[in-house]
Design an enzyme around this catalytic site. Structure first.
Site, PDB file in Angstrom:
ATOM      1  N   LYS A 150       0.790  -1.254   0.062  1.00  0.00           N
ATOM      2  CA  LYS A 150       0.034  -0.039   0.034  1.00  0.00           C
ATOM      3  C   LYS A 150       0.650   1.287  -0.005  1.00  0.00           C
ATOM      4  O   LYS A 150       0.715   2.307  -0.947  1.00  0.00           O
ATOM      5  CB  LYS A 150      -0.909   0.176   1.077  1.00  0.00           C
ATOM      6  CG  LYS A 150      -2.135  -0.947   0.860  1.00  0.00           C
ATOM      7  CD  LYS A 150      -2.784  -1.179   2.468  1.00  0.00           C
ATOM      8  CE  LYS A 150      -3.921  -2.552   2.246  1.00  0.00           C
ATOM      9  NZ  LYS A 150      -4.615  -2.926   3.159  1.00  0.00           N
ATOM     10  N   GLN A 160      -4.469  -1.356   9.427  1.00  0.00           N
ATOM     11  CA  GLN A 160      -4.504  -2.699   8.874  1.00  0.00           C
ATOM     12  C   GLN A 160      -4.884  -3.757   9.918  1.00  0.00           C
ATOM     13  O   GLN A 160      -4.373  -3.924  11.059  1.00  0.00           O
ATOM     14  CB  GLN A 160      -3.168  -3.412   8.553  1.00  0.00           C
ATOM     15  CG  GLN A 160      -2.681  -4.436   7.953  1.00  0.00           C
ATOM     16  CD  GLN A 160      -3.430  -4.512   6.310  1.00  0.00           C
ATOM     17  OE1 GLN A 160      -3.486  -3.568   5.826  1.00  0.00           O
ATOM     18  NE2 GLN A 160      -4.168  -5.682   5.995  1.00  0.00           N
ATOM     19  N   ASP A 191     -11.256   2.827   4.135  1.00  0.00           N
ATOM     20  CA  ASP A 191     -11.290   1.401   4.111  1.00  0.00           C
ATOM     21  C   ASP A 191     -13.002   1.078   4.214  1.00  0.00           C
ATOM     22  O   ASP A 191     -13.256  -0.118   4.087  1.00  0.00           O
ATOM     23  CB  ASP A 191     -10.621   0.686   5.130  1.00  0.00           C
ATOM     24  CG  ASP A 191     -10.136  -0.553   4.694  1.00  0.00           C
ATOM     25  OD1 ASP A 191     -10.083  -0.978   3.418  1.00  0.00           O
ATOM     26  OD2 ASP A 191      -9.539  -1.372   5.310  1.00  0.00           O
TER      27      ASP A 191
END
Ligand code: NDP
Length: 276
Positions: free
Chosen positions: A50, A94, A117
């Site tokens: 990422k 994450q 997200d």
């Protein structure tokens, strides 16, 4: 018949190049903060991919690495700090986070406008009502791949296997918004094979290697394999038995190189959108 490959790597490269050109024209570069807690090797790889992509397209980016011993309080404080930082447009924590930290406590703490997200309840609600918000990256990537087939989804039978907040559930929503008739299967589903056998679109998001048998696939179906499973020999494989499924499907995503790269491209797109 051998299915055509839905090449997520190529589509993601195209999308990120378009984003790079867009970002190059912006006076203020969008900023993405990625928070990694603990030392899960798979998570470390995802985070590295990422931040590398963020670098390539010219975003400002920060990786915050916290030890596995981090408490929930400390992680929430970090989220608060990033929430208040005007340079940060998007925050991605994450998952999974270490035991002892409640995932939903972290998700609830994210400001919805920086939740790139798409996990916060506000964004989930906006998606449920087909309103504009942040759509989770993997589901958004799946829809982009489906669009690339050129196949009309209207009235299609779709079966989504998996119902997580991050993947299965939002994909099912998006497919419904695209006028599919959607069945969501999960660990308690009876006769999974029968559901899959009537699906024009199959999305497998389970995390069990090869659990979707090739012989279940309806001839001509589109198969999106979201699963990423590492076998004992170190190779990555999906949730679908690839070779026999490919013989029956019209389109199929490989693993790796299918949905995975699209997830990262969509994260970049969401970050640019957050900055807007
Ligand atoms: P979760 O573990 O959160 O969810 C798995 C889902 O699969 C659950 O809904 C579970 O059902 C269901 N399930 C488990 N066993 C079966 C079974 N035997 N039959 C039918 N359904 C079953 O996983 P995620 O949704 O987070 O991820 C799914 C997969 O996708 C993983 O392999 C993950 O690594 C991968 N992934 C890939 C990404 C990418 O970019 N390509 C991004 C995110 C994830 P129940 O709800 O009943 O427990």
């Amino acid at each position: 018949m051998s299915a055509r490959l839905l090449d997520g790597k190529a589509v993601a490269a195209e999308l990120t190049e378009a984003l790079r050109l867009h970002v190059a024209g912006l006076a203020r570069k969008p900023g993405l903060a990625v928070v990694l807690v603990g030392d899960d090797p798979a998570s470390a790889v995802y985070v590295r991919n990422k931040t590398r992509t963020a670098e390539r397209i010219g975003l400002r980016h920060w990786q915050i690495t916290l030890p596995a011993s981090t408490s929930e309080r400390e992680l929430l404080d970090e989220v608060d700090r990033l929430a208040a930082d005007p340079d940060v447009d998007g925050i991605l924590v994450q998952f999974p986070v270490p035991e002892g930290i409640r995932r939903l406590a972290v998700v609830d703490r994210l400001p919805p406008g920086k939740d790139v997200d798409g996990l916060h309840i506000e964004n989930a609600g906006l998606l449920a009502q087909k309103r504009d918000g942040f759509v989770p990256c993997t589901p958004a990537g799946c829809m982009e791949l489906l669009a690339r087939t050129g196949v009309s989804l209207r009235g299609a039978e779709a079966v989504v296997i998996g119902r997580s907040d991050l993947v299965g559930r939002p994909i099912a929503r998006l497919l419904e918004h695209a006028d599919c008739t959607v069945t969501v299967a999960h660990s308690r589903t009876r006769n999974l094979a029968e559901h899959v056998a009537r699906a024009d679109v199959v999305v497998a998001a389970v995390g069990v290697p090869g659990m979707v048998r090739g012989e279940w696939i309806k001839p001509g179906a589109i198969v999106l394999d979201v699963g990423i499973n590492r076998l004992p020999d170190g190779t990555l494989t999906g949730d679908v038995e690839f070779a026999p499924a490919r013989e029956r499907a019209a389109w199929i995503t490989p693993v790796p190189g299918g949905v995975g790269p699209m997830t990262i491209a969509m994260l970049m797109a969401n970050t640019v959108k957050a900055a807007r």
